[in-house]
Design an enzyme around this catalytic site. Structure first.
Site, PDB file in Angstrom:
ATOM      1  N   TYR A  72       0.824  -1.212   0.000  1.00 54.33           N
ATOM      2  CA  TYR A  72       0.000   0.000   0.000  1.00 54.33           C
ATOM      3  C   TYR A  72       0.858   1.263   0.000  1.00 54.33           C
ATOM      4  O   TYR A  72       0.454   2.287  -0.546  1.00 54.33           O
ATOM      5  CB  TYR A  72      -0.975  -0.007   1.184  1.00 54.33           C
ATOM      6  CG  TYR A  72      -2.272  -0.699   0.828  1.00 54.33           C
ATOM      7  CD1 TYR A  72      -3.288  -0.026   0.151  1.00 54.33           C
ATOM      8  CD2 TYR A  72      -2.466  -2.037   1.120  1.00 54.33           C
ATOM      9  CE1 TYR A  72      -4.458  -0.657  -0.208  1.00 54.33           C
ATOM     10  CE2 TYR A  72      -3.636  -2.692   0.766  1.00 54.33           C
ATOM     11  CZ  TYR A  72      -4.627  -1.994   0.103  1.00 54.33           C
ATOM     12  OH  TYR A  72      -5.784  -2.630  -0.276  1.00 54.33           O
ATOM     13  N   GLN A 106     -16.237   5.332  -5.967  1.00 54.78           N
ATOM     14  CA  GLN A 106     -15.623   4.044  -5.638  1.00 54.78           C
ATOM     15  C   GLN A 106     -14.107   4.176  -5.574  1.00 54.78           C
ATOM     16  O   GLN A 106     -13.427   3.212  -5.225  1.00 54.78           O
ATOM     17  CB  GLN A 106     -16.005   3.016  -6.714  1.00 54.78           C
ATOM     18  CG  GLN A 106     -17.499   2.755  -6.800  1.00 54.78           C
ATOM     19  CD  GLN A 106     -17.872   2.030  -8.086  1.00 54.78           C
ATOM     20  OE1 GLN A 106     -18.047   2.636  -9.135  1.00 54.78           O
ATOM     21  NE2 GLN A 106     -17.982   0.716  -8.019  1.00 54.78           N
ATOM     22  N   HIS A 124     -15.351   3.173  -0.782  1.00 59.94           N
ATOM     23  CA  HIS A 124     -14.283   2.201  -0.544  1.00 59.94           C
ATOM     24  C   HIS A 124     -13.145   2.766   0.295  1.00 59.94           C
ATOM     25  O   HIS A 124     -12.068   2.179   0.352  1.00 59.94           O
ATOM     26  CB  HIS A 124     -13.767   1.663  -1.872  1.00 59.94           C
ATOM     27  CG  HIS A 124     -14.806   0.915  -2.648  1.00 59.94           C
ATOM     28  ND1 HIS A 124     -14.704   0.659  -4.010  1.00 59.94           N
ATOM     29  CD2 HIS A 124     -15.988   0.369  -2.262  1.00 59.94           C
ATOM     30  CE1 HIS A 124     -15.776  -0.011  -4.409  1.00 59.94           C
ATOM     31  NE2 HIS A 124     -16.568  -0.184  -3.381  1.00 59.94           N
TER      32      HIS A 124
END
Length: 248
Positions: A72, A106, A124
């Site tokens: 990430y 999203q 999200h």
């Protein structure tokens, strides 16, 4: 770029509307250079050999929090180098023009807020935010990999929705309420296949909203839409806003 033709009936309906909602997907961010969930890994070296759908899970984080955190961190760097594009800015301008505007996205890159949108529902989550994996409280990450929560010691994680997790509390309810209550619903840059967000255009249409799709390709939303504007969101949305609210 060719001139985008906006039907007068659509421009007039948008101009008169007091309640408008928009749903955006990865196609909008792709125009800012943010790769889609899978496209990011082609030719990326280290991360190319991992399946993103296997890393973006609570189980993967429990097994190897360091690996998931570093993955990430790499994705955050991709997002941090991107800038809002004309589609993001057009939606921010639309919010300024419409009495009640709700932007449902999203995308996890935060580009809508950076463009000036305020009433944003991030279905999200947001990859640029960090939370405690145990308490879900916002935290500032340190240098560890992964960093630890200063309160409880649990590893920190990105504030995104992983596969198998519920959406943020109240997010889908607010999005559904906006879809059912709007007069015009814009669906831009989304494939229309990822649920529960993919159900919002139908909710809007069944509640009487004028449904508008902006996408280069047909999607499951296309048969439901009263207006289908073929093209990239960065070209079509600015033209739509300009047609509805001409300068001067």
């Amino acid at each position: 770029m060719g001139r985008v033709e906006i039907p007068q009936e659509l421009a007039g309906a948008l101009r008169k509307a007091r309640r408008v909602a928009a749903l955006t997907g990865s196609g909008v961010s792709a125009e800012s250079g943010v790769p889609t969930f899978r496209d990011a890994y082609e030719g990326s070296g280290l991360w190319e050999r991992f399946d993103p759908e296997e890393l973006a899970t609570p189980e993967a984080f429990a097994r190897n929090p360091k690996l998931v955190w570093e993955w990430y961190s790499w994705r955050r760097e991709l997002v941090a180098g991107a800038e809002p594009n004309p589609a993001h800015r057009a939606l921010a301008e639309l919010e300024r023009r419409v009495p009640l505007f709700t932007l449902i996205t999203q995308n996890v890159d935060g580009l809508h807020r950076r463009a000036g949108s305020e009433n944003v529902i991030e279905l999200h989550g947001n990859i640029l935010r960090t939370v405690c994996s145990a308490e879900r409280t916002p935290q500032e990450p340190g240098e560890e990999s992964p960093p630890r929560c200063p309160r409880c010691g649990a590893p920190l994680r990105p504030d995104v929705v992983w596969f198998g997790e519920a959406l943020p509390p109240g997010a889908m309810e607010a999005a559904s309420e906006a879809a059912r209550g709007c007069e015009v619903f814009l669906c831009a840059g989304t494939s229309g296949v990822v649920y529960p967000a993919a159900g919002l255009p139908r909710e809007a249409a069944e509640s009487g909203a004028l449904l508008v799709e902006v996408n280069p390709e047909p999607t499951p939303v296309t048969p439901l839409a009263e207006f289908v504007l073929r093209g990239r969101a960065g070209e079509v949305l600015p033209a739509l806003v300009a047609a509805a609210f001409p300068p001067g």
